[in-house]
Enzyme design. Structure first.
Site, short mmCIF file in Angstrom:
data_model
loop_
_atom_site.label_atom_id
_atom_site.label_comp_id
_atom_site.label_asym_id
_atom_site.label_seq_id
_atom_site.Cartn_x
_atom_site.Cartn_y
_atom_site.Cartn_z
N LYS A 73 0.76 -1.38 0.06
CA LYS A 73 -0.10 0.04 0.05
C LYS A 73 0.71 1.31 0.22
O LYS A 73 0.50 2.31 0.53
CB LYS A 73 -1.02 -0.10 1.14
CG LYS A 73 -2.03 -1.07 1.18
CD LYS A 73 -2.89 -1.13 -0.13
CE LYS A 73 -3.04 -2.59 -0.55
NZ LYS A 73 -3.50 -2.51 -1.65
N THR A 77 1.54 -0.48 -7.36
CA THR A 77 0.94 -0.48 -8.52
C THR A 77 1.23 0.86 -9.51
O THR A 77 1.52 0.47 -10.67
CB THR A 77 -0.77 -0.27 -8.35
OG1 THR A 77 -1.07 -1.10 -7.29
CG2 THR A 77 -1.55 -0.67 -9.54
N TRP A 78 1.24 1.92 -8.94
CA TRP A 78 1.73 2.95 -9.57
C TRP A 78 3.28 3.04 -10.21
O TRP A 78 3.52 3.17 -11.32
CB TRP A 78 1.68 4.31 -8.82
CG TRP A 78 1.77 5.81 -9.29
CD1 TRP A 78 1.76 5.94 -10.88
CD2 TRP A 78 1.96 6.98 -8.66
NE1 TRP A 78 2.04 7.38 -11.07
CE2 TRP A 78 2.12 7.86 -9.83
CE3 TRP A 78 2.16 7.42 -7.47
CZ2 TRP A 78 2.22 9.39 -9.85
CZ3 TRP A 78 2.27 8.66 -7.44
CH2 TRP A 78 2.46 9.54 -8.32
N HIS A 135 7.31 -7.56 -1.93
CA HIS A 135 7.02 -6.98 -0.74
C HIS A 135 8.03 -7.32 0.52
O HIS A 135 7.72 -6.94 1.48
CB HIS A 135 5.51 -7.30 -0.29
CG HIS A 135 4.38 -6.30 -1.07
ND1 HIS A 135 4.65 -5.04 -1.51
CD2 HIS A 135 3.12 -6.80 -1.33
CE1 HIS A 135 3.45 -4.77 -1.94
NE2 HIS A 135 2.75 -5.82 -1.90
N SER A 165 -4.72 3.07 3.66
CA SER A 165 -5.15 2.39 2.43
C SER A 165 -5.31 0.88 2.60
O SER A 165 -5.97 0.19 2.25
CB SER A 165 -3.79 2.59 1.43
OG SER A 165 -3.92 2.14 0.38
N LYS A 290 -8.16 6.61 -3.55
CA LYS A 290 -8.10 8.06 -3.90
C LYS A 290 -6.58 8.41 -4.20
O LYS A 290 -6.53 9.50 -4.77
CB LYS A 290 -8.31 8.63 -2.51
CG LYS A 290 -9.71 8.75 -2.00
CD LYS A 290 -9.66 9.49 -0.82
CE LYS A 290 -11.11 9.39 -0.08
NZ LYS A 290 -10.79 10.04 1.13
#
Ligand code: PAP
Length: 323
Positions: A73, A77-78, A135, A165, A290
């Site tokens: 988190k 992904t970005w 991770h 998140s 968000k």
């Protein structure tokens, strides 16, 4: 990640040795009642642990591999999307781009997941550089990379936003309303350092130290800086990965094109991310919410904020990491 035990029919022949090792590790129980074991300074559920041990044993790194690392988190992904778009920018046009056809997690697999149950066939990963993610903490990844000079890019994020998140993600995959009581128990586990892949501070500090010791091969990026200065941060990533933008590319808007393609609003609204699922059946849409800096203010009480601020201050003392 899903913390369930591994079903017997999915276990590998060499699992007995792995299982014995796992059961010899220190263990505890997290906020959901999941058993975690402590390995090389961090806590992992047994399924992840099995993947980690297999991956450390069996992964054959190539010098050109790129590994995207993060605490869950924190912007994984970005960063995956940005890295794919960056290293493959000469291969695709805007209408046949791999990011239009798959979620960034499908394009950049987690090493500990690939090695979880069956011996993976890595020969079908042909593209160079190969892109992977993880991770796990730095020392654990380093061991698996076996002195190979792979590039490691780590993204970290403000602990409070990570926590909120994660709470949202957990509720979304369990398909339940966002419950305050779950946030409270997650918060407790988090503060005690007892969450899957935690403690947060051990994780972040492991990569921070790694980046100081080996800056050529370990890049330490901050989610909040990616948000405020994406142009500069993307160019920094390109330089680190040895794929600098040419003057012509900069003039023709290549940097902005990549940032637009990978923006939260663009990825979130792609059909593949609205309706698709990961190999583990999580909805792609759960990875896009968000993406706001400081959103945790809306959920944590002042007491919670104060407590976590004190922990962070103590744990990060002596580092130049600023929250
Ligand atoms: P993971 O560890 O499960 O892969 P990860 O991608 O690290 O998750 O974190 C998800 C967070 O990144 C979400 O933050 P939020 O809950 O505070 O909103 C998600 O919205 C945010 N995120 C995902 N994609 C992007 C993006 N393209 N730009 C900015 N933030 C993003």
């Amino acid at each position: 990640m899903d913390e369930k035990e591994i079903p017997k029919n999915l276990q590998r022949e060499d699992d007995e040795e792995t299982m014995n090792l796992i059961s010899s590790l220190p263990s505890c129980v997290d906020f959901e009642g999941t058993k975690l074991c402590q390995y090389q300074g961090c806590w992992y559920d047994s399924k992840t642990m099995q993947g980690i041990l297999n991956f450390q044993r069996e992964f054959e790194p190539q010098d050109t591999d790129i590994v995207i690392a993060s605490f869950p988190k924190s912007g994984t992904t970005w960063l995956k999307a940005l890295t794919v778009a960056l290293v493959e920018r000469s291969k695709h046009s805007s209408d046949d781009h791999p990011l239009l056809l798959d979620n960034p997690h499908g394009l950049v697999p987690f090493l500990e997941l690939i090695f979880e149950t069956s011996k993976p066939d890595m020969t079908n990963i042909s593209s160079s550089p190969r892109l992977f993610s993880t991770h796990v903490a730095f020392q654990t990844l380093r061991e698996a990379l076996k002195n190979s000079p792979c590039k490691i890019v780590y993204v970290w994020r403000n602990v409070k936003d990570v926590l909120v998140s994660f709470w949202y993600f957990k509720c979304a995959i369990l398909k339940i309303e966002e419950e305050g009581s779950m946030l409270e128990s997650l918060f407790e586990s988090f503060c005690e350092g007892v969450t899957n892949h935690g403690p947060f501070w051990e994780h972040v500090l492991s990569y921070w130290k790694g980046s100081l010791e080996d800056p050529k091969n370990v890049l330490f990026l901050k989610y909040e800086e990616l948000k405020t200065d994406p142009n500069v941060q993307l160019k920094k990533l390109a330089e680190f990965l040895g794929c600098l933008f040419t003057v012509e590319e900069e003039e023709s808007g290549s940097v902005e094109e990549i940032l637009d393609l990978c923006s939260l609003s663009n990825l979130k609204n792609l059909e593949i991310n609205k309706t698709g699922k990961t190999a583990r059946r999580s909805d792609h849409k759960t990875f896009f919410r968000k993406g706001e800096v400081g959103d945790s203010k809306n959920y944590l009480t002042p007491e919670m904020e104060k407590r976590i601020d004190m922990i962070i201050q103590e744990k990060f003392q002596g580092s130049d990491i600023e929250f």
